[in-house]
Scaffold this active site. Structure first.
Site, PDB file in Angstrom:
ATOM      1  N   GLY A  12       0.827  -1.215   0.000  1.00  0.00           N
ATOM      2  CA  GLY A  12       0.000   0.000   0.000  1.00  0.00           C
ATOM      3  C   GLY A  12       0.856   1.256   0.000  1.00  0.00           C
ATOM      4  N   GLN A  13       0.159   2.373   0.113  1.00  0.00           N
ATOM      5  CA  GLN A  13       0.829   3.690   0.042  1.00  0.00           C
ATOM      6  C   GLN A  13       1.808   3.899   1.195  1.00  0.00           C
ATOM      7  OE1 GLN A  13      -0.057   6.932  -1.525  1.00  0.00           O
ATOM      8  NE2 GLN A  13      -1.452   6.137  -3.053  1.00  0.00           N
ATOM      9  N   GLY A  15       3.073   1.580   3.117  1.00  0.00           N
ATOM     10  CA  GLY A  15       4.113   0.564   2.974  1.00  0.00           C
ATOM     11  C   GLY A  15       5.233   1.040   2.054  1.00  0.00           C
ATOM     12  N   ASN A 129      -6.346   2.035  10.500  1.00  0.00           N
ATOM     13  CA  ASN A 129      -7.488   2.567  11.257  1.00  0.00           C
ATOM     14  C   ASN A 129      -8.670   1.617  11.350  1.00  0.00           C
ATOM     15  OD1 ASN A 129      -6.581   5.128  12.067  1.00  0.00           O
ATOM     16  ND2 ASN A 129      -6.746   5.851   9.959  1.00  0.00           N
ATOM     17  N   ASP A 157      -0.296  12.725  14.614  1.00  0.00           N
ATOM     18  CA  ASP A 157      -1.056  13.837  15.197  1.00  0.00           C
ATOM     19  C   ASP A 157      -0.120  14.739  16.010  1.00  0.00           C
ATOM     20  OD1 ASP A 157      -3.675  12.513  14.432  1.00  0.00           O
ATOM     21  OD2 ASP A 157      -2.815  11.014  15.751  1.00  0.00           O
ATOM     22  N   ARG A 160       1.947  16.754  13.682  1.00  0.00           N
ATOM     23  CA  ARG A 160       1.106  17.800  13.085  1.00  0.00           C
ATOM     24  C   ARG A 160       0.943  18.961  14.067  1.00  0.00           C
ATOM     25  NH1 ARG A 160      -3.276  13.349  10.913  1.00  0.00           N
ATOM     26  NH2 ARG A 160      -2.455  13.165   8.782  1.00  0.00           N
ATOM     27  N   HIS A 185      -7.013   8.240  17.959  1.00  0.00           N
ATOM     28  CA  HIS A 185      -6.566   8.766  16.663  1.00  0.00           C
ATOM     29  C   HIS A 185      -7.806   8.964  15.791  1.00  0.00           C
ATOM     30  CE1 HIS A 185      -4.483   9.561  12.981  1.00  0.00           C
ATOM     31  NE2 HIS A 185      -5.100   8.552  12.398  1.00  0.00           N
TER      32      HIS A 185
HETATM   33  N1  LIG Z   1      -2.664   6.155  12.561  1.00  0.00           N
HETATM   34  C1  LIG Z   1      -2.417   7.070  11.623  1.00  0.00           C
HETATM   35  O1  LIG Z   1      -1.928   8.158  11.937  1.00  0.00           O
HETATM   36  C2  LIG Z   1      -2.711   6.822  10.164  1.00  0.00           C
HETATM   37  C3  LIG Z   1      -2.312   7.761   9.216  1.00  0.00           C
HETATM   38  C4  LIG Z   1      -2.554   7.527   7.882  1.00  0.00           C
HETATM   39  C5  LIG Z   1      -3.202   6.370   7.491  1.00  0.00           C
HETATM   40  N2  LIG Z   1      -3.608   5.488   8.431  1.00  0.00           N
HETATM   41  C6  LIG Z   1      -4.283   4.243   8.064  1.00  0.00           C
HETATM   42  O2  LIG Z   1      -3.315   3.309   7.591  1.00  0.00           O
HETATM   43  C7  LIG Z   1      -3.949   2.334   6.788  1.00  0.00           C
HETATM   44  C8  LIG Z   1      -3.184   2.080   5.515  1.00  0.00           C
HETATM   45  O3  LIG Z   1      -3.124   3.238   4.724  1.00  0.00           O
HETATM   46  P1  LIG Z   1      -2.540   3.190   3.218  1.00  0.00           P
HETATM   47  O4  LIG Z   1      -2.627   4.570   2.694  1.00  0.00           O
HETATM   48  O5  LIG Z   1      -1.250   2.479   3.194  1.00  0.00           O
HETATM   49  O6  LIG Z   1      -3.665   2.300   2.533  1.00  0.00           O
HETATM   50  P2  LIG Z   1      -3.574   1.499   1.156  1.00  0.00           P
HETATM   51  O7  LIG Z   1      -4.986   1.172   0.795  1.00  0.00           O
HETATM   52  O8  LIG Z   1      -2.698   2.209   0.170  1.00  0.00           O
HETATM   53  O9  LIG Z   1      -2.812   0.165   1.558  1.00  0.00           O
HETATM   54  C9  LIG Z   1      -3.340  -0.773   2.461  1.00  0.00           C
HETATM   55  C10 LIG Z   1      -2.730  -2.105   2.100  1.00  0.00           C
HETATM   56  O10 LIG Z   1      -3.139  -3.027   3.088  1.00  0.00           O
HETATM   57  C11 LIG Z   1      -3.337  -4.264   2.450  1.00  0.00           C
HETATM   58  N3  LIG Z   1      -4.147  -5.127   3.306  1.00  0.00           N
HETATM   59  C12 LIG Z   1      -5.488  -5.131   3.486  1.00  0.00           C
HETATM   60  N4  LIG Z   1      -5.849  -6.126   4.293  1.00  0.00           N
HETATM   61  C13 LIG Z   1      -4.715  -6.776   4.655  1.00  0.00           C
HETATM   62  C14 LIG Z   1      -4.444  -7.898   5.474  1.00  0.00           C
HETATM   63  N5  LIG Z   1      -5.418  -8.571   6.054  1.00  0.00           N
HETATM   64  N6  LIG Z   1      -3.168  -8.281   5.607  1.00  0.00           N
HETATM   65  C15 LIG Z   1      -2.174  -7.618   5.002  1.00  0.00           C
HETATM   66  N7  LIG Z   1      -2.367  -6.561   4.185  1.00  0.00           N
HETATM   67  C16 LIG Z   1      -3.622  -6.138   4.036  1.00  0.00           C
HETATM   68  C17 LIG Z   1      -3.996  -3.895   1.131  1.00  0.00           C
HETATM   69  O11 LIG Z   1      -3.873  -4.924   0.162  1.00  0.00           O
HETATM   70  C18 LIG Z   1      -3.201  -2.654   0.754  1.00  0.00           C
HETATM   71  O12 LIG Z   1      -2.058  -2.974  -0.046  1.00  0.00           O
HETATM   72  C19 LIG Z   1      -5.374   2.849   6.587  1.00  0.00           C
HETATM   73  O13 LIG Z   1      -6.212   2.187   7.536  1.00  0.00           O
HETATM   74  C20 LIG Z   1      -5.269   4.313   6.938  1.00  0.00           C
HETATM   75  O14 LIG Z   1      -6.513   4.846   7.341  1.00  0.00           O
HETATM   76  C21 LIG Z   1      -3.371   5.684   9.755  1.00  0.00           C
HETATM   77  O1  LIG Z   2      -6.822   7.432   6.889  1.00  0.00           O
HETATM   78  C1  LIG Z   2      -7.413   8.307   7.532  1.00  0.00           C
HETATM   79  O2  LIG Z   2      -8.637   8.267   7.800  1.00  0.00           O
HETATM   80  C2  LIG Z   2      -6.656   9.527   8.003  1.00  0.00           C
HETATM   81  C3  LIG Z   2      -5.383   9.177   8.706  1.00  0.00           C
HETATM   82  O3  LIG Z   2      -5.626   8.422   9.849  1.00  0.00           O
HETATM   83  C4  LIG Z   2      -4.604  10.422   9.045  1.00  0.00           C
HETATM   84  O4  LIG Z   2      -4.630  10.848  10.208  1.00  0.00           O
HETATM   85  O5  LIG Z   2      -3.976  10.990   8.145  1.00  0.00           O
END
Ligand SMILES: NC(=O)c1ccc[n+]([C@@H]2O[C@H](COP(=O)([O-])OP(=O)(O)OC[C@H]3O[C@@H](n4cnc5c(N)ncnc54)[C@H](O)[C@@H]3O)[C@@H](O)[C@H]2O)c1
Ligand SMILES: O=C(O)C[C@H](O)C(=O)O
Length: 325
Positions: A12-13, A15, A129, A157, A160, A185
């Site tokens: 994913g992004q 990753g 999330n 956060d 930020r 979060h």
């Molecule tokens: N805590 C934070 O501050 C924060 C900040 C940004 C994003 N996030 C969260 O992080 C997560 C990932 O974001 P992203 O932009 O990389 O998303 P993305 O959709 O680009 O990538 C997610 C990846 O997870 C994989 N995936 C899904 N289910 C899976 C499983 N069971 N096992 C292994 N891999 C699996 C998908 O195939 C995909 O490649 C989202 O839930 C997003 O909301 C959290």
């Molecule tokens: O993926 C989201 O919902 C937002 C992400 O948790 C963030 O804080 O950037």
């Protein structure tokens, strides 16, 4: 010793922004060789293989191997650090209960695999999330792992909040100390300027109360949504950066005279129910997070901390009702 770092959602992004920094030594330092384990769903394994090819092509001196799997038992086998990034995003028409249930189907089995296969010193950071409650689900599926090893990310956060305050006061971020994110979060989180310091003086006393209440708090709390609106995708490089910050500080310790924010299992401090994975002001000493004690919480902060903690209680009760914890 080579440290095994397992990253879920590796294709994913986040990753893509994370793996190269881990492999280059930014997570654990320039003296620590790393082995990467990439966990993905079957449909995304090929994309993870592409990322692994690129990692190879960097010839990182510290990178001692890459494994790719769609099987949590293999991916977490011997893992010392687990970065749980992959999660089920909320899609149109999905209620919160549906989202929690879908993620329970991911974080429950991953917690179980960590319990059965990870190394004794495993440290888990949940990024996917809803991060706090996903961490609770994983923790509850891993009864043999000390509960404190399950954490969720509020460092983004925190970072930020540092940037917003530094911009307002027109000082470098290095002037800002003792920032705190409390709670979940989510948009209910509470970024606290009453204990933060800028240039050694309380930050809340250096800004207008209206700015603190009507601009600073909502800007930080809704920044994730603002990034999604602007990029058309959730924050990725900044999230990866925060994950690096969290684990590096956890392993190596936080600097003297400062603290950071992390969502860790509550010991009941500051009235947060024991066991909830909530964000606190924390320091890391000897490889363990400790909640900073003794801060006075006024009525303004109390109300906001309680609101976010209540949301965590509701999420916990919802996953409990679903039998996920
Ligand atoms: N805590 C934070 O501050 C924060 C900040 C940004 C994003 N996030 C969260 O992080 C997560 C990932 O974001 P992203 O932009 O990389 O998303 P993305 O959709 O680009 O990538 C997610 C990846 O997870 C994989 N995936 C899904 N289910 C899976 C499983 N069971 N096992 C292994 N891999 C699996 C998908 O195939 C995909 O490649 C989202 O839930 C997003 O909301 C959290
Ligand atoms: O993926 C989201 O919902 C937002 C992400 O948790 C963030 O804080 O950037």
């Amino acid at each position: 010793m080579t440290v095994k770092v397992t990253v879920t959602g590796a294709a994913g992004q986040i990753g893509y922004a994370l793996l190269f920094r881990v492999a280059s030594g930014q997570l654990l330092g320039a003296d620590t060789p790393v082995k990467l384990s990439l966990l993905e769903i079957p449909q995304a394994v090929k994309a993870a293989e592409g990322t692994a090819m690129e990692l190879d092509d960097c010839a990182f001196p510290l990178l001692r191997g890459i494994e790719i799997s769609d099987d949590p038992a293999k991916a977490f086998d011997g893992a010392n650090v687990a970065l749980l990034v992959g999660a089920r995003p909320r899609t149109k028409g999905m209620e919160r209960g549906d989202l929690l249930e879908a993620n329970g189907g991911i974080f429950g089995p991953q917690g179980k695999a960590i319990n059965e296969h990870a190394a004794d010193d495993i440290r888990v950071l949940v990024v996917g999330n809803p991060a706090n409650t996903n961490a609770l689900i994983a923790q509850s599926a891993a009864p043999d792992v000390p509960g404190e090893r399950f954490t969720a990310m509020t460092r983004l956060d925190h970072n930020r909040a540092l940037s917003q305050l530094a911009g307002k006061l027109n000082v470098p971020v290095t002037e800002i100390k003792k920032m705190t994110i409390w709670g979940n979060h989510s948009a209910t989180q509470y970024p606290d300027l009453f204990h933060a310091e800028a240039g050694g003086k309380i930050a809340a006393e250096q800004v207008e109360q209206e700015w603190l209440r009507d601009t600073f708090i909502p800007t930080v709390a809704k920044r994730g949504a603002a990034i999604i609106e602007a990029r058309g995708a959730s924050s990725a490089a900044s999230a990866a950066n925060a994950a690096i910050d969290h684990v590096r500080d956890w392993v190596n310790g936080t600097p003297e005279g400062d603290w950071t924010s992390a969502a860790i299992p509550s010991d009941g401090s500051y009235g947060v129910p024991e066991g909830l994975i909530s964000s606190f002001p924390v320091v890391s000493r000897n490889g363990r997070w400790e909640i900073v004690q003794g801060l006075e919480i006024d009525a303004f902060s109390r109300e906001r901390i309680d609101a976010s903690v209540n949301e965590l209680v509701e999420e916990r009760d919802a996953v409990r009702a679903l039998g996920l914890i």
